[in-house]
Design an enzyme around this catalytic site. Structure first.
Site, PDB file in Angstrom:
ATOM      1  CD  GLN A   1       5.650  22.569   7.513  1.00 33.32           C
ATOM      2  OE1 GLN A   1       4.903  23.534   7.451  1.00 33.32           O
ATOM      3  NE2 GLN A   1       6.671  22.526   8.368  1.00 33.32           N
TER       4      GLN A   1
ATOM      5  N   GLY B   1       6.371  15.478  17.066  1.00 32.75           N
ATOM      6  CA  GLY B   1       6.265  14.973  15.701  1.00 32.75           C
ATOM      7  C   GLY B   1       7.471  14.160  15.300  1.00 32.75           C
TER       8      GLY B   1
ATOM      9  CB  SER C   1       4.532  18.174  14.737  1.00 31.55           C
ATOM     10  OG  SER C   1       5.100  18.691  15.907  1.00 31.55           O
ATOM     11  CB  ALA C   2       0.249  19.744  18.332  1.00 31.24           C
ATOM     12  CG  HIS C   3       5.473  22.691  16.894  1.00 31.25           C
ATOM     13  ND1 HIS C   3       5.805  21.356  16.876  1.00 31.25           N
ATOM     14  CD2 HIS C   3       6.383  23.311  16.111  1.00 31.25           C
ATOM     15  CE1 HIS C   3       6.867  21.180  16.122  1.00 31.25           C
ATOM     16  NE2 HIS C   3       7.244  22.348  15.635  1.00 31.25           N
TER      17      HIS C   3
ATOM     18  CB  CYS D   1      25.842  32.123   4.573  1.00 27.26           C
ATOM     19  SG  CYS D   1      24.471  32.654   3.561  1.00 27.26           S
TER      20      CYS D   1
END
Length: 460
Positions: free
Chosen positions: A177, A69, A194-196, A320
């Site tokens: 997303q 992506g 993006s495929a993942h 942090c």
């Protein structure tokens, strides 16, 4: 172990696994060759492209598969800017875009281009009129995510697309997303994904360039993927990506309703179970499975470690948890609390009992982390400069400066001032956020010999 970080990477969908294994046997040959094995591979590649194009809502010949992506974003932005170089070199992005978009913008700026950055409101959403105001005669491209990766806020893509279309400017949408939940509305010009993110294998991205959009691929090109992704296609992964996209779309309506109920449960109950919490992101226009909140007086890294020990995998935008000590650019742009930040992003199939157990465990985990930070061995260094109470928090990371401010605010009369000295960048975000949450007045910053002085007036 309950995996609550699907916004980073969704678990591999069972259909993707099946398709991947089958394609390893059938799709290993070069799809550009004319012999039997090559023709078989070509059939698989064409079928995957058609399935992905149907899910996106574009023509198959408008869609190219890329190695990721991020590569799709970089290729799409560079190609669109090059294709419209005669118009100008002005690029527009929102302040909360994914880092891949912002890195492309930085590279464009370093090469002599100009970048306009559109601000967002406290929920993380852009105003379409702000995009209209950012457009110039030399604007070559505008970019906008369909939904935010950290807080889940959905963006008004269709309205922004109309604004850009009226000005003759192409809009690139980062749909990483949201694409698993449905097609992106609006008259956009380019799209990446993006495929993942939807349960496909990693290493597969989508780049869509509508017909009629001026586009000039940059760098060495070859005949594969319309010259937009040179090199041998990872055909098994592509087949699995397309198969899983079709599968999750078939489940999307019912699963979205179920996950929305679970995330709404988290949004409503966390502030009741844990004191001093700010739930961030738009309360309604958001992705089904994402909910983000920040906890005052909590070290984000410690909180994530404790939740991991309890069996929950979550992520954070807290400073942090980063080696840079800089808060998430998304939280910074929104102007919300960054300390103790937790993003829960539920994958499809997330169990209700895991959400309930998370809500049971969270209050004790937050209390334990606060207890460790709230009882430092040495008391805060406090001095007075005339009628101003000075808290020296130099060299201390957030949330310590905020904790020390909270401890001494009662020592000044109503109307009195506290100056907090801090050299932690997160204090610039977290002290004003604390003031808003605790109904105190944030006066502003003042120069200091070291770090910055943050001035707070006691109101209540």
């Amino acid at each position: 172990m309950a995996y609550f970080d699907a916004a980073s990477a969704a678990p591999l969908h069972p259909i993707a696994r099946q398709a991947l294994l089958a394609a390893l046997d059938e799709g290993w040959a070069d799809p550009a060759r004319l012999y039997r094995e090559g023709r078989r591979a070509r059939v698989l590649l064409d079928a995957a492209r058609e399935a992905a194009a149907e899910a996106v809502g574009c023509r198959p010949d408008e869609l190219a598969f890329t190695p990721s992506g991020t590569r799709a974003v970089h290729t799409g932005i560079a190609g669109a800017l090059a294709g419209r170089r005669r118009v100008g070199r002005h690029l527009i992005v929102s302040a909360v875009e994914h880092s891949s978009v912002l890195h492309s913008a930085e590279a464009h700026e370093a090469a002599g281009g100009s970048v306009g950055r559109v601000a967002v409101d406290r929920s993380g959403a852009v105003d379409p009129s702000a995009y209209a105001g950012a457009l110039r005669e030399d604007t070559a491209l505008a970019c906008l995510q369909s939904a935010n990766h950290e807080v889940g806020t959905e963006q008004p893509v269709a309205e922004v697309a109309d604004v850009c279309r009226a000005a003759g400017v192409p809009l690139l949408v980062d749909a990483a997303q949201s694409l698993g939940w449905g097609p992106v509305d609006g008259d956009w010009s380019l799209l990446t994904a993006s495929a993942h993110k939807w349960g496909g294998p990693s290493g597969v991205g989508l780049l869509v360039v509508r017909k009629g959009v001026r586009f000039s691929a940059q760098g060495p090109v070859d005949e594969r993927e319309s010259g937009r992704a040179p090199g041998f296609e990872n055909l098994p992964a592509i087949v699995a990506a397309a198969a899983s996209l079709r599968a999750v779309r078939a489940e999307a309506a019912a699963e979205a309703a179920r996950l929305r109920e679970l995330t709404e449960r988290i949004r409503a109950r966390v502030p009741r179970l844990v004191p001093d919490v700010e739930v961030v992101g738009h309360p309604v226009r958001r992705l089904p499975g994402v909910v983000t909140f920040s906890c005052l007086y909590v070290d984000g890294e410690a909180l994530l470690h404790e939740l991991d020990r309890e069996g929950f995998s979550v992520s954070s935008g807290s400073s942090c948890t980063s080696s840079t000590l800089t808060p998430s650019h998304v939280l910074r742009a929104m102007g919300v609390l960054s300390e103790g930040n937790v993003r829960v992003s539920l994958p499809m199939g997330a169990a209700e009992e895991d959400v309930e157990r998370f809500l049971e465990v969270l209050p004790g985990v937050v209390a334990a982390v606060r207890d460790k930070l709230g009882a430092p061995a040495a008391a805060a260094a406090v001095a007075r400069e005339e009628d101003v109470l000075v808290v020296d928090s130099l060299g201390k990371r957030c949330p310590i400066p905020v904790i020390e401010l909270a401890k001494v605010i009662g020592d000044v009369p109503v109307g009195g001032l506290v100056r907090v000295l801090s050299d932690d960048e997160a204090a610039r975000l977290d002290i004003p956020a604390w003031c808003e949450m605790r109904n105190q007045e944030y006066v502003g910053e003042e120069p200091a010999d070291r770090g910055t002085a943050y001035v707070v007036r006691r109101v209540a």
